[in-house]
Design an enzyme around this catalytic site. Structure first.
Site, mmCIF file in Angstrom:
data_model
loop_
_atom_site.group_PDB
_atom_site.id
_atom_site.type_symbol
_atom_site.label_atom_id
_atom_site.label_comp_id
_atom_site.label_asym_id
_atom_site.label_seq_id
_atom_site.Cartn_x
_atom_site.Cartn_y
_atom_site.Cartn_z
ATOM 1 N N LEU A 129 -0.714 -91.846 51.920
ATOM 2 C CA LEU A 129 -0.289 -92.974 51.094
ATOM 3 C C LEU A 129 1.180 -93.295 51.353
ATOM 4 O O LEU A 129 1.998 -92.400 51.575
ATOM 5 C CB LEU A 129 -0.489 -92.641 49.615
ATOM 6 C CG LEU A 129 -1.904 -92.232 49.203
ATOM 7 C CD1 LEU A 129 -2.024 -92.177 47.690
ATOM 8 C CD2 LEU A 129 -2.952 -93.180 49.782
ATOM 9 N N GLY A 152 -3.336 -88.399 52.138
ATOM 10 C CA GLY A 152 -4.296 -89.510 52.143
ATOM 11 C C GLY A 152 -4.903 -89.752 53.528
ATOM 12 O O GLY A 152 -6.028 -90.255 53.642
ATOM 13 N N ASN A 207 -1.690 -81.970 51.544
ATOM 14 C CA ASN A 207 -0.417 -81.270 51.285
ATOM 15 C C ASN A 207 0.286 -81.759 50.026
ATOM 16 O O ASN A 207 1.482 -81.535 49.852
ATOM 17 C CB ASN A 207 0.514 -81.454 52.495
ATOM 18 C CG ASN A 207 0.859 -82.917 52.750
ATOM 19 O OD1 ASN A 207 0.040 -83.793 52.520
ATOM 20 N ND2 ASN A 207 2.071 -83.174 53.208
#
Ligand SMILES: CC/C=C\CC/C=C/CC(=O)SCCNC(=O)CCNC(=O)[C@H](O)C(C)(C)COP(=O)(O)OP(=O)(O)OC[C@H]1O[C@@H](n2cnc3c(N)ncnc32)[C@H](O)[C@@H]1OP(=O)(O)O
Length: 338
Positions: free
Chosen positions: A114, A159, A183
């Site tokens: 993201l 993401g 992560n």
């Protein structure tokens, strides 16, 4: 078959209404919207206005090659997520399209996950819109009726890893510099339950527990040993391997594969479909906290600092990081420096 699938979605899988249902015939494609009504969709091409999503359709095989194309790192920003959603809808509606290979046009990066800047210093309305778009992509990809193979040609944190996890099969380029994993905790944030469920369904509970708590990023070899990816190939063979693998998936009659896939993924999809608004509210409340904003800002800045001041860790240093790979983690670099 259309009737079977429609019944499946309207009746036995009510929460999946809104996920696409396809039918053969001359009349186009059937989309069941969230109220269960049917909308006719015209057949269309796959242009993405900004070329941030490139689609190459092989008409002979019905396989679409979709390349994410937002240099430098294919971060999933609101505009990219929006374009991707449109392209995925078009592919799903195309009765000639049976399979999707997801890869990246950016060298060495599949997707950086993201876009950090969509989660920083924005009004709550933006966070809300952004998170709805993230949910939408997961619902479309995880609930896709197409055979879906990820050709992971670069690093794939957070993401980015989720995108790959939505596929039916993952092939990764065997380059030790690439990493993959969820992560989030390393950024001081938390992978939402549907990220967790997608990982859990793929690698099992114990690996999920270790991976998510530690925010672990794995090398391709480690990822293969954990079944986070299904196969490693040399980088130059990635697309041919994905195409060959797709052939295996397309040997199975579509309706049988699609119903089987729905059956396996239904409860996970319903987990989010049944509480989308609550999940958005939860995200906005979490991400707008001062402490989380500070964490993200620190992380984003350290990514930049890392580039300016820090050389990649030496090979002996990398070995010390060992099986849980924190390579590329700015936190790790900062700890090393202090
Ligand atoms: C209740 C639920 C609450 C919250 C859940 C929220 C869930 C979030 C899931 C996520 O996906 S969070 C994003 C996590 N992503 C990462 O941790 C990846 C960070 N990036 C990297 O590790 C590296 O950039 C890379 C391995 C992907 C690529 O390395 P390299 O090729 O060396 O490129 P640079 O590091 O130099 O980066 C180039 C450029 O891109 C910027 N950038 C990197 N990642 C992102 C990102 N995710 N979003 C926005 N921008 C990113 C980086 O800062 C550099 O920018 P410059 O301006 O310095 O060029």
């Amino acid at each position: 078959m259309a009737a079977v699938l429609r019944k499946l979605i309207q009746g036995r899988l009510p929460a999946l209404a809104g996920v696409l249902c396809r039918r053969s015939g001359n009349e186009g494609h059937l989309f069941l919207n969230s109220s269960g009504s049917t909308l006719m969709q015209p057949r269309c091409g796959y242009s993405s206005p900004t070329e941030s999503v490139i689609v190459e359709m092989d008409k002979a095989t019905g396989v679409a090659l979709l390349k994410l194309n937002i240099p430098p790192v294919n971060s999933l920003s609101l505009p990219l997520l929006t374009e991707l959603a449109i392209v995925l809808d078009k592919l799903e509606m195309d009765k000639h399209c049976r399979g999707l290979i997801l890869t990246s046009a950016v060298p060495n990066i599949f997707s950086a996950g993201l876009n950090l800047f969509d989660m920083m210093d924005k009004p709550n309305e933006h966070y809300s819109e952004f998170w709805r778009a993230v949910q939408e992509i997961w619902i479309k990809l995880y609930g896709s009726s197409l055979a879906n193979i990820a050709a992971i040609n670069g690093s794939s944190p957070a993401g980015g890893c989720l995108l790959a996890l939505c596929s039916d099969y993952r092939i990764m380029a065997n380059n030790p510099h690439f990493t993959i994993g969820l992560n989030e905790t390393r950024l001081g944030i938390v992978a939402p339950f549907w990220f967790k469920d997608t990982l859990l369904n793929t690698v099992g509970k114990r690996t999920t527990e270790i991976s998510l708590n530690l925010g672990a990023l794995y090398s391709p070899t480690e990822a293969l040993s954990l079944h986070l990816v299904d196969r490693l190939v040399p980088e130059t063979q990635l697309l041919s391997a994905a195409t060959e693998e797709m052939g295996r998936w397309l040997q199975v009659p579509d309706h049988a594969r699609q119903i089987t896939k729905s059956m396996i993924r239904k409860s996970t999809l319903e987990g989010l479909l049944n509480q989308r608004e609550a999940d958005i509210k939860n995200f906005v409340e979490f991400i707008s906290r001062d402490s989380i904003q500070k964490s993200l800002q620190f992380y984003a800045q350290s990514l930049q600092k890392q580039k300016q001041h820090i050389h990649p860790p030496s090979s002996s240093c990398r070995q010390q990081i060992s099986s849980v790979t924190f390579a590329r983690s700015p936190w790790y670099s900062l700890i090393q420096r202090s």
